[in-house]
Design an enzyme around this catalytic site. Sequence first.
Site, PDB file in Angstrom:
ATOM      1  N   ASP A   1       4.229  14.379   8.788  1.00  0.00           N
ATOM      2  CA  ASP A   1       4.046  15.749   9.279  1.00  0.00           C
ATOM      3  C   ASP A   1       4.820  15.965  10.576  1.00  0.00           C
ATOM      4  O   ASP A   1       5.115  15.021  11.313  1.00  0.00           O
ATOM      5  CB  ASP A   1       2.570  16.082   9.473  1.00  0.00           C
ATOM      6  CG  ASP A   1       1.882  15.213  10.516  1.00  0.00           C
ATOM      7  OD1 ASP A   1       2.173  14.005  10.578  1.00  0.00           O
ATOM      8  OD2 ASP A   1       1.060  15.738  11.278  1.00  0.00           O
TER       9      ASP A   1
ATOM     10  N   ASP B   1      10.698  12.372  15.217  1.00  0.00           N
ATOM     11  CA  ASP B   1       9.240  12.214  15.167  1.00  0.00           C
ATOM     12  C   ASP B   1       8.705  12.726  13.836  1.00  0.00           C
ATOM     13  O   ASP B   1       8.246  13.844  13.743  1.00  0.00           O
ATOM     14  CB  ASP B   1       8.628  13.000  16.334  1.00  0.00           C
ATOM     15  CG  ASP B   1       7.135  12.782  16.493  1.00  0.00           C
ATOM     16  OD1 ASP B   1       6.630  11.770  15.991  1.00  0.00           O
ATOM     17  OD2 ASP B   1       6.488  13.639  17.108  1.00  0.00           O
TER      18      ASP B   1
ATOM     19  N   GLU C   1      -0.963  13.505  11.297  1.00  0.00           N
ATOM     20  CA  GLU C   1      -0.990  12.779  12.567  1.00  0.00           C
ATOM     21  C   GLU C   1      -0.807  13.703  13.755  1.00  0.00           C
ATOM     22  O   GLU C   1      -1.423  13.492  14.812  1.00  0.00           O
ATOM     23  CB  GLU C   1       0.088  11.698  12.560  1.00  0.00           C
ATOM     24  CG  GLU C   1       0.007  10.704  13.721  1.00  0.00           C
ATOM     25  CD  GLU C   1       0.711  11.185  14.994  1.00  0.00           C
ATOM     26  OE1 GLU C   1       0.464  10.605  16.066  1.00  0.00           O
ATOM     27  OE2 GLU C   1       1.504  12.152  14.914  1.00  0.00           O
TER      28      GLU C   1
ATOM     29  N   HIS D   1       9.770  16.942  19.304  1.00  0.00           N
ATOM     30  CA  HIS D   1       9.160  18.265  19.517  1.00  0.00           C
ATOM     31  C   HIS D   1      10.093  19.241  20.229  1.00  0.00           C
ATOM     32  O   HIS D   1       9.632  20.236  20.773  1.00  0.00           O
ATOM     33  CB  HIS D   1       7.835  18.166  20.296  1.00  0.00           C
ATOM     34  CG  HIS D   1       6.770  17.398  19.595  1.00  0.00           C
ATOM     35  ND1 HIS D   1       5.435  17.482  19.951  1.00  0.00           N
ATOM     36  CD2 HIS D   1       6.803  16.530  18.561  1.00  0.00           C
ATOM     37  CE1 HIS D   1       4.712  16.698  19.172  1.00  0.00           C
ATOM     38  NE2 HIS D   1       5.533  16.100  18.324  1.00  0.00           N
TER      39      HIS D   1
END
Length: 400
Positions: free
Chosen positions: A78, A109, A143, A371
């Site tokens: 995710d 990530d 997660e 992110h």
Amino acid sequence: MSTDITFLPADEAAMTHFLQELIALPSPSNHEEKAIRRIELEMKRVGFSEVWIDRIGNVVGRLGKEGGKTLLYDAHVDTVGIGDPSSWSFDPYKGHLDNGILYGRGTADNKAALAAMIYGAKDLIQSGAELNGILYVVGIVQEENCEGLALRVLLEEEGIRPDYVILGEATDLQIKRGHRGRLALTLTAFGRSCHASTPEQGVNAIYAMSRIIPALDQLNGRLREGPILGKGTIAVTKIESTAGSLNAIPDSCTVYLDRRLTIGESVEEALEQLQEIAIQVCPDSRTEVAVTTYREPSWRGYVRENKEYFPAWLLPEDHELIQMGIRSVQQALGFCPTVGTWDFGTDGSYTMGIRQIPTIGFGPAEARHSHTVEDQVRLADVSRAARLYAQLATDILQTD
């Protein structure tokens, strides 16, 4: 133990193609199905002896045989959202490749690490290595929203019992051994509603909260500082209020808080700090502090409620898993890695923080890109990570 594994150019090309396809499948938390199905297909293609999707939606590949150690590789599927699409200089879902760097949401990530884990396992399969133990490679769901939850379901409800866990979170090919804990909290101030045209007849909960928030920020200067992991922190991340309409004085105002806990800080201590602030700043207002509960269904519709407390953890630097990791990096990649800690949270809060399963992190990306609109990884580092994952599995699951 040295290994005969060679990472072939054809494997690098196939891994890059797979990673680009994975990036092109948006997989925000709780909506990972398409990415999970694609990973399942790739695991079957490379030759895992068993591949399945568990009840919460994780995809699991298995290699090896019973009788020795059990090693689990963890990388979550995710991702966070993309925010404003115009802030990206490239399409975040195209797997844009430029000068050996792959860009796209989830690259750093944590999709690059998962691709490397799968192709590291492929190298083991191609080499004919007979592992004296079991290797699990797991693509984890949810997660980002609730670290450790999906892995908890896999271990507690599917019955997997790893002796060691390797997290693929971004480390820039170095080793990580822990991080601060996370506590998700709400603090609510209560007032009395009335018509907004006569505000003096009510008690505005937003005004009460506006006095509390600066005190929360000031709390950062007084929080405990722990060894290695540093200070605890607190941050307001969301504010909401309730009222009958926009023409009514709100009778409650709630702030959502991200509280990072260093070693030695407890949930009880964090709650008491907030309660004391609320009483000191707003003695005439009723307030309430609570730990939030995560109860969102997975993409398979599975719900497991989880209090959003994720403990701090720190594996001792002389632990055998860290020493094996250092030796494996030296053997596979030719340098001695640094050993440090993360600033952010991982599934290690469950594996090491709760279950005390020795856990370390090793991943091919840099945390500073996670992110962000510069989400990226060097393809050469993905290949290096694949070699390391193969080497480490060989070293831990000693061949006969």
